[in-house]
Design a protein around this motif. Structure first.
Motif, mmCIF file in Angstrom:
data_model
loop_
_atom_site.group_PDB
_atom_site.id
_atom_site.type_symbol
_atom_site.label_atom_id
_atom_site.label_comp_id
_atom_site.label_asym_id
_atom_site.label_seq_id
_atom_site.Cartn_x
_atom_site.Cartn_y
_atom_site.Cartn_z
ATOM 1 N N ALA A 1 13.135 58.108 31.575
ATOM 2 C CA ALA A 1 13.460 58.590 32.907
ATOM 3 C C ALA A 1 15.104 58.897 32.458
ATOM 4 O O ALA A 1 15.942 57.989 31.997
ATOM 5 C CB ALA A 1 13.396 57.348 33.792
ATOM 6 N N GLY A 2 15.481 59.920 33.241
ATOM 7 C CA GLY A 2 16.709 60.158 33.417
ATOM 8 C C GLY A 2 17.319 61.257 32.269
ATOM 9 O O GLY A 2 18.272 61.911 32.244
ATOM 10 N N SER B 1 16.129 64.815 29.452
ATOM 11 C CA SER B 1 15.935 65.890 29.429
ATOM 12 C C SER B 1 14.708 66.375 28.579
ATOM 13 O O SER B 1 14.969 65.902 27.260
ATOM 14 C CB SER B 1 17.250 66.949 29.421
ATOM 15 N N ARG C 1 16.807 70.075 39.589
ATOM 16 C CA ARG C 1 16.299 69.307 38.535
ATOM 17 C C ARG C 1 16.049 70.398 37.271
ATOM 18 O O ARG C 1 16.250 70.069 36.034
ATOM 19 C CB ARG C 1 15.566 68.299 38.552
ATOM 20 N N ASN D 1 15.785 68.450 33.527
ATOM 21 C CA ASN D 1 16.872 67.449 33.494
ATOM 22 C C ASN D 1 16.279 66.229 34.675
ATOM 23 O O ASN D 1 15.641 66.690 35.722
ATOM 24 C CB ASN D 1 18.070 68.201 34.043
ATOM 25 N N SER D 2 17.214 65.077 34.469
ATOM 26 C CA SER D 2 16.841 63.942 35.435
ATOM 27 C C SER D 2 15.422 63.856 35.507
ATOM 28 O O SER D 2 14.989 63.797 36.729
ATOM 29 C CB SER D 2 17.507 64.214 36.741
ATOM 30 N N ASN E 1 11.910 62.216 35.801
ATOM 31 C CA ASN E 1 11.298 60.628 36.227
ATOM 32 C C ASN E 1 9.706 60.820 36.135
ATOM 33 O O ASN E 1 9.174 61.749 35.506
ATOM 34 C CB ASN E 1 11.584 60.396 37.659
ATOM 35 N N SER F 1 9.553 54.879 32.435
ATOM 36 C CA SER F 1 10.702 54.359 33.383
ATOM 37 C C SER F 1 11.137 53.118 32.733
ATOM 38 O O SER F 1 10.729 52.680 31.781
ATOM 39 C CB SER F 1 9.917 54.177 34.656
#
Length: 125
Positions: free
Chosen positions: A14-15, A17, A66, A83-84, A86, A125
């Protein structure tokens, strides 16, 4: 006849790319090309699309800000920069192309006549 081949999927935290690519063969100019995603038991969701003639882009609400769709006409390749990421982005991602969609229907899977085999994206996550 248009053939599409996706690549670039994988596992990411998570977070992080990822960039998906969709190499196309055949005539793809002045048409819609897009990315859809699907999880088991759910309908295919439109993620983003681009009109290869005008360059106009469309992004779904859940990914806006994102994800970025782009198209390299010289390489006849579609991209999705993600990107970003989740956990909710975990899905099979499909590349699609067609002349059927419009600016208000870019996210309707039934409007696309050509599909790739998909590439899996898994976000932990």
């Amino acid at each position: 006849q248009v053939q599409l081949l996706e690549s670039g999927g994988g596992s990411v935290q998570a977070g992080g790319s990822l960039r998906l690519s969709c190499a196309a063969s055949g005539y793809t100019y002045t048409m819609f090309m897009g990315w859809f995603r699907q999880t088991p038991g759910k309908e295919r969701e439109g993620v983003a699309a681009i009109h290869t003639g005008s360059g106009t882009t469309f992004h779904g609400a859940s990914v806006k800000g994102r994800f970025t769709i782009s198209h390299d006409a010289a390489k006849n390749t579609l991209y999705l920069q993600m990107n970003s990421l989740n956990a909710e982005d975990t899905a099979m991602y499909y590349c699609a192309a067609g002349w059927g969609p419009g600016s208000n229907t870019w996210d309707v899977a039934g409007n696309y006549g050509y599909w790739g085999q998909g590439t899996q994206v898994t976000v932990s996550s």
